[in-house]
Design a protein around this motif. Structure first.
Motif, short mmCIF file in Angstrom:
data_model
loop_
_atom_site.label_atom_id
_atom_site.label_comp_id
_atom_site.label_asym_id
_atom_site.label_seq_id
_atom_site.Cartn_x
_atom_site.Cartn_y
_atom_site.Cartn_z
N PHE A 102 -0.74 2.78 -17.19
CA PHE A 102 -0.30 1.45 -16.77
C PHE A 102 -0.41 1.30 -15.25
N GLU A 103 -0.13 2.38 -14.54
CA GLU A 103 -0.14 2.29 -13.08
C GLU A 103 -1.52 2.01 -12.52
N LEU A 154 0.82 -1.21 0.00
CA LEU A 154 0.00 0.00 0.00
C LEU A 154 0.85 1.27 0.00
N LEU A 155 1.86 1.33 0.87
CA LEU A 155 2.67 2.55 0.96
C LEU A 155 3.43 2.83 -0.33
N PRO A 156 4.17 1.87 -0.91
CA PRO A 156 4.85 2.19 -2.16
C PRO A 156 3.90 2.52 -3.30
N ALA A 157 2.72 1.88 -3.31
CA ALA A 157 1.74 2.19 -4.35
C ALA A 157 1.25 3.62 -4.23
N ARG A 158 0.99 4.04 -3.00
CA ARG A 158 0.55 5.43 -2.78
C ARG A 158 1.65 6.41 -3.17
N GLN A 159 2.88 6.13 -2.79
CA GLN A 159 3.98 7.03 -3.12
C GLN A 159 4.20 7.12 -4.63
N GLN A 160 4.08 5.98 -5.29
CA GLN A 160 4.26 5.94 -6.74
C GLN A 160 3.17 6.75 -7.44
N LEU A 172 9.17 2.50 -7.80
CA LEU A 172 9.19 3.88 -7.31
C LEU A 172 10.57 4.50 -7.50
N GLY A 173 11.62 3.74 -7.20
CA GLY A 173 12.97 4.26 -7.38
C GLY A 173 13.29 4.56 -8.83
N ILE A 174 12.91 3.63 -9.72
CA ILE A 174 13.16 3.84 -11.16
C ILE A 174 12.36 5.03 -11.66
N SER A 175 11.09 5.14 -11.23
CA SER A 175 10.25 6.25 -11.68
C SER A 175 10.81 7.59 -11.23
N LEU A 184 1.19 11.25 -10.52
CA LEU A 184 0.10 12.19 -10.72
C LEU A 184 0.55 13.61 -10.45
N GLY A 185 1.32 13.81 -9.38
CA GLY A 185 1.78 15.16 -9.05
C GLY A 185 2.67 15.75 -10.13
#
Length: 471
Positions: free
Chosen positions: A92-93, A22-28, A421-424, A33-34
């Protein structure tokens, strides 16, 4: 009442029960989006400014205006290209990060997303036609190619906002024995909140794009470039931003009507109302710590008046809502007040500018105002991001309000999601640096006199101007 240590223990247990992804999905999602939403604002608002500038050039036979329109179109192409990348990532996300949402409600959301994709491709087609058409099409036909760009940009944004409005007020389906049935996709596309939520975002896009573009020319004037090119380049987007800044508080206020019934927890977080008070005060700043508001400045009656359109009707407090349905209160409250505070500041600034101009005082001759104008673009970006944080975080713990909680929607790919998340983060940083380098390079060559930057289709400048101005 539970003791603080019991509450803490229950909070830890609840956190442990959440899916690990949940946390990495939210951060991603927040990162993607931001970042993308800033570019989306230019896609919505920039074509109207290009059209206006091009029309000024044709009607006044003004080569300065025509040159600005052509340059803006090339800048728009750069922003569109990198926005296409981030938009594709987001598409895709949705399926990768939130399989529970798309697996359950994919049929419900399919039509708006399909129309958004169609609008994106049409916008790309007409942007290409407009760029290629300089010196190759009759001027009055050429300028009309901007209109489909503007319409498709607005249509695409509306479709995305319709989905988000649906997440706040789900309609267009029935649930029978745990299965989604009787899908009515048109009800999703034209749901009750879609128009107002889109209007709020649409006006915000003109604020962000208008202030940012005007700020570029304000910086140029601060550096001594006070020619017709910079003044016209400032004034056209600033007019758009001024209208948007003055309009936005009214649109936002209307959008908030009925929030006490639709999402009372979000409203309570906005107002930092830990208890129900009659009349409710307006709380400026402050945070909620251990159930108590600390550091806030209370203005009596104003909370009821603004939030409830009544001098004494109370704002529902968090004490009326089950604790498991509370959003992250402090983040929601501070984000909301950041948006409102910056919006109010920008609206007051443009009113002052035009009031002084009416009195014959040109604030563009004042360095303090040019500095403020240069800062207005970043401030508008912060306000827009804060508004989205308030909207999305304030809906938690629901991904689809009242129907599906966010933990139910996420996929459990913990290790992979942290890598993603790191790659993005690296990719988005590289795209940001690349965009800045390209745009600064274009601006530097334009200042050096390279009016037509090399491209496979660039017309001769003399032929271009004779065609555009001579008709």
């Amino acid at each position: 009442m539970l003791a603080p240590d019991v509450v803490t223990a229950l909070t830890h247990l609840a956190a442990e029960a959440e899916p690990a992804g949940l946390l990495p999905a939210r951060q991603q999602m927040a990162l993607s989006l931001g970042w993308h939403i800033v570019l989306a604002c230019f896609g919505v608002a920039f074509p109207a400014m290009i059209f206006t500038m091009h029309l000024i050039g044709i009607r006044r036979r003004d080569p300065v205006a025509l040159g600005l329109a052509q340059r803006w179109a090339k800048v728009s192409a750069v922003l569109f290209a990198i926005g296409a990348v981030s938009g594709t990532v987001l598409s895709f996300e949705m399926g990768l990060l939130w399989p529970g949402l798309m697996g359950t409600y994919g049929d419900v959301l399919g039509l708006p997303f399909a129309f958004e994709g169609l609008a994106f491709f049409l916008e790309a087609i007409f942007l290409g036609i407009y760029l290629y058409g300089w010196g190759r099409m009759p001027p009055r036909r050429h300028v009309l190619m901007v209109l489909p760009m503007a319409v498709t940009g607005i249509a695409g944004a509306y479709c995305v906002l319709a989905v988000n409005a649906w997440m706040n007020l789900p309609v267009g389906f029935d649930v029978v024995d745990g299965e989604v049935t009787d899908v009515r996709p048109w009800a999703v596309l034209f749901n009750q909140q879609a128009f107002l939520q889109f209007a709020h975002m649409w006006v915000g896009a003109y604020m962000l794009a208008g202030f940012t573009i005007a700020g570029v020319y304000a910086v140029g004037m601060l550096r001594g470039r006070r020619d017709a090119h910079h003044r016209l380049g400032f004034m056209v987007p600033f007019v758009f931003a001024s209208v948007a800044a003055v309009t936005q508080p009214f649109v936002g206020h209307v959008l908030g009507f009925g929030l006490d019934e639709r999402q009372p927890a979000k409203l309570a977080a906005f107002e930092l109302a830990e208890t129900t008070e009659s009349p409710s005060p307006l709380r400026l700043g402050g945070v909620l710590i251990d159930g108590e508001v600390k550091g806030a400045i209370d203005i009596p009656y104003l909370g009821s008046l603004i939030a409830m359109n009544s001098p004494d009707k109370p704002v529902p407090g968090l004490d009326t809502i089950p604790e498991e349905d509370h959003p992250p209160v402090n983040l929601t409250h501070l984000a909301f007040q950041t948006m409102v505070g910056i919006g109010t500041l920008l609206a007051a600034a443009v009113v002052w500018f035009w009031f002084q101009r009416r009195r014959g005082r040109d604030l563009l001759e004042r360095r303090w105002f040019l500095r403020f104008a240069a800062a207005a673009g970043p401030l508008a970006v912060i306000a827009l991001e804060a508004g989205w944080i308030a909207t999305e975080v304030g809906r938690q713990p629901w991904i689809v309000y009242g129907v599906m909680r966010t933990p139910e929607a996420v996929g459990d790919y913990t290790a992979s999601l942290w890598w993603l998340l790191g790659i993005s983060t690296v990719v988005y940083t590289a795209m940001t640096v690349g965009a800045v380098v390209v745009l600064r390079s274009m601006a530097r060559r334009w200042r050096a006199g390279e009016v037509d930057l090399p491209s496979p289709y660039a017309p001769e400048q003399a032929a271009q101007h004779s065609s555009e101005v001579g008709r």
